[in-house]
Motif scaffolding. Structure first.
Motif, PDB file in Angstrom:
ATOM      1  N   ALA A 305     -25.258   3.496 -19.557  1.00 25.78           N
ATOM      2  CA  ALA A 305     -26.159   2.470 -19.350  1.00 25.78           C
ATOM      3  C   ALA A 305     -26.556   2.284 -18.095  1.00 25.78           C
ATOM      4  CB  ALA A 305     -25.650   1.203 -20.207  1.00 25.78           C
ATOM      5  N   ALA A 306     -25.419   2.184 -17.326  1.00 24.02           N
ATOM      6  CA  ALA A 306     -25.461   1.858 -15.762  1.00 24.02           C
ATOM      7  C   ALA A 306     -26.404   3.011 -15.191  1.00 24.02           C
ATOM      8  CB  ALA A 306     -24.365   1.561 -15.104  1.00 24.02           C
ATOM      9  N   GLU A 307     -25.769   4.148 -15.423  1.00 20.98           N
ATOM     10  CA  GLU A 307     -26.368   5.409 -14.969  1.00 20.98           C
ATOM     11  C   GLU A 307     -27.841   5.633 -15.210  1.00 20.98           C
ATOM     12  OE1 GLU A 307     -25.710   9.710 -16.421  1.00 20.98           O
ATOM     13  OE2 GLU A 307     -23.985   9.345 -14.887  1.00 20.98           O
ATOM     14  N   SER A 308     -28.261   5.238 -16.521  1.00 21.38           N
ATOM     15  CA  SER A 308     -29.400   5.417 -16.963  1.00 21.38           C
ATOM     16  C   SER A 308     -30.561   4.094 -16.111  1.00 21.38           C
ATOM     17  CB  SER A 308     -29.668   5.026 -18.556  1.00 21.38           C
ATOM     18  OG  SER A 308     -31.135   4.776 -18.723  1.00 21.38           O
ATOM     19  N   ALA A 309     -29.701   3.190 -15.636  1.00 23.89           N
ATOM     20  CA  ALA A 309     -30.665   2.049 -14.951  1.00 23.89           C
ATOM     21  C   ALA A 309     -30.450   2.525 -13.442  1.00 23.89           C
ATOM     22  CB  ALA A 309     -30.214   0.804 -15.202  1.00 23.89           C
ATOM     23  N   GLY A 310     -29.802   3.556 -12.999  1.00 27.41           N
ATOM     24  CA  GLY A 310     -29.533   3.797 -11.629  1.00 27.41           C
ATOM     25  C   GLY A 310     -28.712   2.713 -10.823  1.00 27.41           C
ATOM     26  N   ALA A 311     -27.726   2.175 -11.531  1.00 23.31           N
ATOM     27  CA  ALA A 311     -26.764   0.822 -11.047  1.00 23.31           C
ATOM     28  C   ALA A 311     -25.557   1.691 -10.656  1.00 23.31           C
ATOM     29  CB  ALA A 311     -26.477  -0.032 -12.145  1.00 23.31           C
ATOM     30  N   GLU A 312     -24.942   0.812  -9.759  1.00 19.64           N
ATOM     31  CA  GLU A 312     -23.780   1.235  -9.323  1.00 19.64           C
ATOM     32  C   GLU A 312     -22.608   0.533 -10.121  1.00 19.64           C
ATOM     33  OE1 GLU A 312     -20.456  -0.005  -5.637  1.00 19.64           O
ATOM     34  OE2 GLU A 312     -22.671   0.374  -5.085  1.00 19.64           O
ATOM     35  N   HIS A 313     -21.675   1.304 -10.770  1.00 16.70           N
ATOM     36  CA  HIS A 313     -21.044   0.575 -11.940  1.00 16.70           C
ATOM     37  C   HIS A 313     -19.286   0.555 -11.471  1.00 16.70           C
ATOM     38  CE1 HIS A 313     -19.891  -0.740 -15.776  1.00 16.70           C
ATOM     39  NE2 HIS A 313     -19.231  -0.011 -16.090  1.00 16.70           N
ATOM     40  N   THR A 314     -18.997  -0.815 -11.867  1.00 15.33           N
ATOM     41  CA  THR A 314     -17.326  -0.716 -11.911  1.00 15.33           C
ATOM     42  C   THR A 314     -16.657  -1.100 -13.217  1.00 15.33           C
ATOM     43  OG1 THR A 314     -17.471  -1.776  -9.662  1.00 15.33           O
ATOM     44  CG2 THR A 314     -15.515  -2.118 -10.680  1.00 15.33           C
ATOM     45  N   HIS A 315     -15.786  -0.204 -13.555  1.00 15.36           N
ATOM     46  CA  HIS A 315     -15.034  -0.617 -14.980  1.00 15.36           C
ATOM     47  C   HIS A 315     -13.663  -0.842 -14.763  1.00 15.36           C
ATOM     48  CE1 HIS A 315     -14.528  -0.495 -19.296  1.00 15.36           C
ATOM     49  NE2 HIS A 315     -13.451   0.457 -19.168  1.00 15.36           N
ATOM     50  N   LEU A 316     -13.180  -1.944 -15.297  1.00 19.46           N
ATOM     51  CA  LEU A 316     -11.906  -2.400 -15.356  1.00 19.46           C
ATOM     52  C   LEU A 316     -11.236  -2.261 -16.650  1.00 19.46           C
ATOM     53  CD1 LEU A 316     -12.111  -5.867 -13.216  1.00 19.46           C
ATOM     54  CD2 LEU A 316     -11.935  -3.393 -12.356  1.00 19.46           C
ATOM     55  N   LEU A 317      -9.847  -2.412 -16.609  1.00 19.59           N
ATOM     56  CA  LEU A 317      -9.044  -2.319 -17.941  1.00 19.59           C
ATOM     57  C   LEU A 317      -8.052  -3.395 -17.787  1.00 19.59           C
ATOM     58  CD1 LEU A 317      -8.151   1.461 -18.413  1.00 19.59           C
ATOM     59  CD2 LEU A 317      -9.633   0.078 -19.727  1.00 19.59           C
ATOM     60  N   LEU A 318      -7.783  -4.053 -19.020  1.00 18.81           N
ATOM     61  CA  LEU A 318      -6.832  -4.886 -19.087  1.00 18.81           C
ATOM     62  C   LEU A 318      -5.761  -4.739 -19.976  1.00 18.81           C
ATOM     63  CD1 LEU A 318      -6.809  -8.244 -18.400  1.00 18.81           C
ATOM     64  CD2 LEU A 318      -7.149  -8.466 -21.000  1.00 18.81           C
ATOM     65  N   SER A 319      -4.532  -4.946 -19.861  1.00 19.24           N
ATOM     66  CA  SER A 319      -3.505  -4.468 -20.401  1.00 19.24           C
ATOM     67  C   SER A 319      -2.733  -5.531 -21.568  1.00 19.24           C
ATOM     68  CB  SER A 319      -2.068  -3.968 -19.659  1.00 19.24           C
ATOM     69  OG  SER A 319      -1.575  -5.119 -18.945  1.00 19.24           O
ATOM     70  N   LYS A 320      -1.742  -5.452 -22.209  1.00 27.33           N
ATOM     71  CA  LYS A 320      -1.343  -6.275 -23.051  1.00 27.33           C
ATOM     72  C   LYS A 320      -0.488  -7.631 -22.260  1.00 27.33           C
ATOM     73  CE  LYS A 320       2.695  -6.939 -26.323  1.00 27.33           C
ATOM     74  NZ  LYS A 320       3.580  -6.278 -27.076  1.00 27.33           N
ATOM     75  N   ARG A 321       0.193  -6.947 -21.258  1.00 27.70           N
ATOM     76  CA  ARG A 321       0.848  -7.934 -20.480  1.00 27.70           C
ATOM     77  C   ARG A 321       0.005  -8.703 -19.479  1.00 27.70           C
ATOM     78  NH1 ARG A 321       4.309 -10.806 -20.643  1.00 27.70           N
ATOM     79  NH2 ARG A 321       5.322  -9.493 -22.084  1.00 27.70           N
ATOM     80  N   ASP A 322      -1.236  -7.997 -19.197  1.00 29.86           N
ATOM     81  CA  ASP A 322      -2.257  -9.076 -18.316  1.00 29.86           C
ATOM     82  C   ASP A 322      -2.768  -9.979 -19.388  1.00 29.86           C
ATOM     83  OD1 ASP A 322      -2.037  -7.149 -16.143  1.00 29.86           O
ATOM     84  OD2 ASP A 322      -4.057  -6.202 -16.944  1.00 29.86           O
ATOM     85  N   PHE A 323      -2.965  -9.654 -20.756  1.00 27.44           N
ATOM     86  CA  PHE A 323      -3.492 -10.694 -21.737  1.00 27.44           C
ATOM     87  C   PHE A 323      -2.330 -11.798 -21.903  1.00 27.44           C
ATOM     88  CE2 PHE A 323      -3.839 -12.089 -26.036  1.00 27.44           C
ATOM     89  CZ  PHE A 323      -5.203 -12.379 -26.074  1.00 27.44           C
ATOM     90  N   ILE A 324      -1.327 -11.524 -21.977  1.00 24.91           N
ATOM     91  CA  ILE A 324      -0.065 -12.169 -22.582  1.00 24.91           C
ATOM     92  C   ILE A 324       0.217 -13.291 -21.191  1.00 24.91           C
ATOM     93  CG2 ILE A 324       2.353 -12.668 -22.780  1.00 24.91           C
ATOM     94  CD1 ILE A 324       2.083 -10.172 -24.525  1.00 24.91           C
ATOM     95  N   ASP A 325       0.191 -12.664 -19.930  1.00 22.92           N
ATOM     96  CA  ASP A 325       0.498 -13.538 -18.906  1.00 22.92           C
ATOM     97  C   ASP A 325      -0.820 -14.409 -18.322  1.00 22.92           C
ATOM     98  OD1 ASP A 325       3.038 -12.168 -18.707  1.00 22.92           O
ATOM     99  OD2 ASP A 325       2.420 -10.873 -16.998  1.00 22.92           O
ATOM    100  N   GLY A 326      -1.943 -14.003 -18.721  1.00 22.04           N
ATOM    101  CA  GLY A 326      -3.138 -14.833 -18.412  1.00 22.04           C
ATOM    102  C   GLY A 326      -3.441 -15.879 -19.275  1.00 22.04           C
ATOM    103  N   THR A 327      -2.927 -15.760 -20.608  1.00 21.79           N
ATOM    104  CA  THR A 327      -3.484 -16.680 -21.648  1.00 21.79           C
ATOM    105  C   THR A 327      -3.199 -18.302 -21.192  1.00 21.79           C
ATOM    106  OG1 THR A 327      -3.472 -15.085 -23.161  1.00 21.79           O
ATOM    107  CG2 THR A 327      -3.498 -17.495 -23.964  1.00 21.79           C
ATOM    108  N   ALA A 328      -1.801 -18.600 -21.044  1.00 22.40           N
ATOM    109  CA  ALA A 328      -1.500 -19.995 -20.772  1.00 22.40           C
ATOM    110  C   ALA A 328      -2.115 -20.429 -19.634  1.00 22.40           C
ATOM    111  CB  ALA A 328       0.135 -20.076 -20.918  1.00 22.40           C
TER     112      ALA A 328
END
Length: 658
Positions: A305-328
Motif C-alpha cells: 500500500a505504501a509503495e502504491s502511494a509512493g511513500a517511504e515505509h517502516t515496518h516493526l515487529l513485536l515479540s512475545k517478550r516485548d508484549f509481556i514486558d510492556g503490558t504492566a
C-alpha cells in the motif's frame, strides 16, 4: 495536541493551589513536551502542556483575551480555523497570532459556549469568563479528545487524563466496580463510567457550564438517528464519499510540522495513505507493526500500500517478550486496564513514528460508520430470522436446526426476547453470564445485574427502536464502540508525544453516511448468496456470502491495487492463545490466584481456578483475550490503585513514564 488541568474553587475563594496544579500538570508532560503554561483568575487556576503543531512560536497557552479577561486552555486541532478567523475578522476581531487556539478563544469571546457549533475538528477545552464567573468545558462531537472531571470538597477539578487527579491531596483512589465489569465484557467503561469512583467524563458532543451554584450539562450535538435515503443511487453515494472524505483528509493535513501515517495494510489505512500521497507536497512517511509469528503480521500488505502511494515505509515487529514486558508499565501509564492487546504494539510503533514526524493520520473510525465488523454487524439478519421463526416459521425449525448450528446460530438464540438481548450475546469479549459466574456473591450484589453498564446499551437501543435492526447495531457501534477506538488513538499517540488524527471520524462524514442504506455497507454477493445465508448464521456468512464496507471498497478500487481493495479484514490480532500455551497461562495463574488478588473480593477463587485450568477452544484468540483482560484488572490494581502515585517534579515524571 496537548493537555491541560484546572482547579475551580466553587465557594469563590481565590485560587491558591499553585503547587498542586504544578504537580498535576507535570503528570501529563508527555502530552506536551514542548512547553508549559499557568494562569489564575479569581477562583480558577489552569495549567497547560503543549505539543506545538500550528503556529509553533505563537500558540502559547493558557491564552487570555486582553479586553474581556476570558482565558482558555485547549487540546486538539480546529481544522476550519482559517475560515472562522476570516469570519471573525470581517466583524472586527483583531488577531495577534496565527494559531487555531486564538481563533477558538475569539470564537468563545464572540459566541460564548455556543462557539462549538462553528467548529470542525477534534477538541476538548476549558474557558473561563471572569465577568460571569463561569467555567465552560466542552468536548468534540464524536469524542476524539478526552476530558475528565471530579469534585473534591468545594473544588471542581478537571484534566485531560485521570492521573492528574492523583496529585490532589484530597483525591481518594477508589475502584469503580461497574467500570471494571463493563471493561470485562466490552473492553471499556461505557457511557459516563470510569474506573474510579467520583471521576466522570465529559461525553462526546457535551458541554458543561460550571458556576458556584451548579454544574449544568448540555448536549450540543447528538449522533443522528438513521433515516435511510433511498433516493440516492449507488453512484450518488460513491460521489458523496469521494468528495467528503477528500475534504476531511485535506483538513487533517493542516499543520506547520511534518505529518505521517499509521498504515496497517488493511482497507481503511490504505485508502487514507492513497489520498495522502495525492495531496501532500512533502514525502509521505508510513509506519506499520506486526508480531513475529506466522499469520499475525500484515507487513507485506502495508508495504504494498505504501509503495502504491509512493511513500517511504517502516515496518516493526513485536515479540512475545516485548508484549509481556510492556503490558504492566503501559497499564500504569494509561491509569487503566488496556482496551485491546495490540496497544503494546501500537505504543512501540507510535514512539518510532515520533522520531520522524509530530502528527500521524490513522484509519480508525471507518469500520463503525461503513460496516466493517461483519460478524456482529451482520447479526441483525439472524435476529430477523428469529422473529420470523417465532411468528410464522415454527414448522420449519427442524430442518433449519440441521443447517444452522453453533453458539451464534439463530436456533440457539430463540430464547432472546429483544434485539438488545440478542445483540449482547453477539457483542462481547466475555459473555455477561460467564463474567458473573467468576465474581463473588458480594461483587454480583453490588453490580445489581450489571445495571449501570446495560442501561447505556438500553438507552442507545431505545433511541433507534423504530429503525432497521442493521441500523440499530451500526448506531451502537458509532455511539459506544467508537469511544474505545478513539481512546486508544489518543492515549497511544500522546504517550509518545505524537498527535493522532482520524479523518474518518469527521462529523460531516458521519452526518451524511449514517443515512446511507445498510445494503451499501454490507452487500450480499448475489441473490443466491442471500438464499444461502438464510440457513447460515451471521458469523459464518460474513465476508463469505457478503462484502463488508461495500461502498468503501468501491471507492478503494479507484485508488488501490485490486487485491488490496478486496482484502478481508484481519484486524491486527494478537497471538494470545499461542502465547498462553507457551507460558503466559501459568503467569496468569500466578497473578490472578495470588492471595492479595483474591482478597480484593471481586473474583471467586474456585470459579477462577476452574476457568484457568480448562482452556476454551474458541476462534479468534477469544479465550486468550478473556484471560488477558482478567490479568489486566489485577495488574491495574497493583500498578495504579495500590501504588503511591504522588510526584514532586518533572524529573520524577520523566522517570516514571519513560
Amino acid at each position: 495536541m496537548c493537555g491541560f488541568v484546572g482547579i475551580f474553587s466553587r465557594d469563590g475563594t481565590e485560587f491558591s493551589n499553585d503547587s498542586v496544579l504544578h504537580r498535576m500538570n507535570c503528570t501529563i508532560m508527555h502530552r506536551g513536551p514542548d512547553e508549559s503554561g499557568f494562569h489564575s483568575s479569581g477562583p480558577l487556576g489552569m495549567a497547560f502542556r503543549r505539543l506545538s503543531v500550528i503556529d509553533v512560536p505563537g500558540g502559547k497557552q493558557p491564552m487570555v483575551d486582553k479586553q474581556t479577561g476570558i482565558s482558555l486552555v485547549f487540546n486538539g486541532e480546529i481544522y476550519n480555523y482559517k475560515e472562522i478567523r476570516a469570519e471573525l475578522e470581517r466583524s472586527g476581531t483583531v488577531f495577534y497570532t496565527k494559531s487555531d487556539t486564538e481563533v477558538l478563544l475569539q470564537s468563545f469571546v464572540k459566541w460564548g459556549p455556543q462557539c462549538v457549533d462553528h467548529l470542525n475538528g477534534m477538541f476538548a477545552f476549558a474557558a473561563w469568563d471572569p465577568a460571569s464567573r463561569t467555567l465552560t468545558l466542552a468536548r468534540d462531537r464524536l469524542g476524539v479528545k478526552p476530558l475528565y472531571y471530579t469534585e473534591i470538597g468545594n473544588q471542581f477539578v478537571f484534566a485531560s487524563e485521570v492521573k492528574a487527579f492523583f496529585q490532589h491531596p484530597g483525591f481518594v483512589k477508589k475502584a469503580n466496580l461497574a467500570g471494571i465489569s463493563s471493561y470485562l465484557s466490552f473492553r471499556q467503561p461505557v457511557g459516563g463510567l470510569t474506573y474510579f469512583e467520583g471521576v466522570h467524563k465529559v461525553l462526546p458532543g457535551e458541554r458543561l457550564v460550571v458556576t458556584q451554584g451548579n454544574i449544568r450539562k448540555e448536549r450540543y450535538w447528538a449522533l443522528p438517528k438513521p433515516a435511510p435515503d433511498y433516493s440516492r443511487t449507488e453512484a450518488d453515494w460513491l460521489e458523496a464519499l469521494s468528495n467528503i472524505l477528500e475534504k476531511s483528509i485535506k483538513r487533517c493535513l493542516v499543520s506547520d510540522v511534518p505529518i505521517g501515517a499509521y498504515l496497517s495494510g488493511g482497507l481503511d489505512s490504505s485508502i487514507l495513505v492513497a489520498h495522502m500521497g495525492k495531496y501532500m507536497k512533502t514525502e509521505l512517511k508510513t509506519f506499520s507493526i506486526g508480531y513475529d509469528i506466522n499469520g499475525y503480521d500484515e507487513g507485506e500488505y502495508a508495504r504494498q500500500a505504501a509503495e502504491s502511494a509512493g511513500a517511504e515505509h517502516t515496518h516493526l515487529l513485536l515479540s512475545k517478550r516485548d508484549f509481556i514486558d510492556g503490558t504492566a508499565p503501559l497499564i500504569e501509564q494509561c491509569d487503566a486496564p488496556l482496551m485491546i492487546p495490540q496497544m503494546v504494539a501500537v505504543l512501540k510503533l507510535s514512539k518510532e513514528i515520533r522520531k520522524h514526524v509530530k502528527v500521524a493520520l490513522c484509519g480508525d473510525g471507518a469500520d463503525e460508520l461503513f460496516g466493517g465488523y461483519g460478524r456482529v454487524m451482520r447479526s441483525p439478519f439472524d435476529w430477523q430470522k428469529i422473529e420470523f421463526m417465532r411468528n410464522v416459521g415454527r414448522p420449519m425449525l427442524g430442518e433449519l436446526q440441521k443447517m444452522e448450528g453453533g453458539p451464534f446460530g439463530s436456533l440457539n438464540n430463540l430464547d432472546c426476547q429483544t434485539h438488545l438481548e440478542h445483540f449482547l450475546r453477539m457483542y462481547h469479549w466475555m459473555p455477561i453470564d460467564e463474567k458473573m459466574s467468576l465474581l463473588t456473591d458480594d461483587a454480583r450484589a453490588r453490580l445489581n445485574g450489571d445495571e449501570q453498564t446495560l442501561s447505556v446499551f438500553k438507552e442507545a437501543f431505545d433511541e433507534v427502536a423504530d429503525c432497521d435492526p442493521h441500523d440499530r447495531v451500526l448506531h451502537i457501534f458509532q455511539k459506544i464502540h467508537l469511544n474505545c477506538v478513539l481512546d486508544k488513538v489518543d492515549t497511544m499517540g500522546m504517550l509518545a508525544s505524537l498527535e493522532g488524527r482520524v479523518p474518518f471520524v469527521d462529523h460531516e462524514l458521519v452526518e451524511t453516511f449514517v443515512h446511507m442504506p445498510h445494503h451499501l455497507k454490507m452487500k450480499w454477493n448475489s441473490p443466491d448468496a442471500l438464499l444461502e445465508a438464510l440457513s447460515t448464521n451471521a458469523f459464518e456468512a460474513s465476508e463469505k456470502l457478503d462484502q463488508t464496507k461495500y461502498l468503501l471498497r468501491q471507492h478503494a478500487r479507484t485508488l488501490l491495487p485490486e487485491h488490496l481493495a478486496n482484502r478481508k479484514k484481519l484486524g491486527f490480532p494478537t497471538p494470545l492463545d499461542d502465547w498462553l500455551k507457551s507460558g503466559l497461562l501459568e503467569e496468569a495463574k500466578s497473578i490472578l490466584l495470588d492471595k492479595s488478588a483474591l482478597e480484593r473480593g471481586i473474583f471467586e477463587r474456585k470459579a477462577l481456578e476452574q476457568f484457568l485450568q480448562n482452556p476454551q477452544q474458541l476462534d479468534y484468540d477469544f479465550y486468550g483475550k478473556k484471560v488477558w483482560m482478567l490479568m489486566n484488572v489485577e495488574l491495574w490494581f497493583q500498578r495504579v490503585m495500590d501504588a503511591d502515585s504522588r510526584i514532586d517534579n518533572e524529573e520524577m515524571v520523566a522517570a516514571r513514564y519513560a
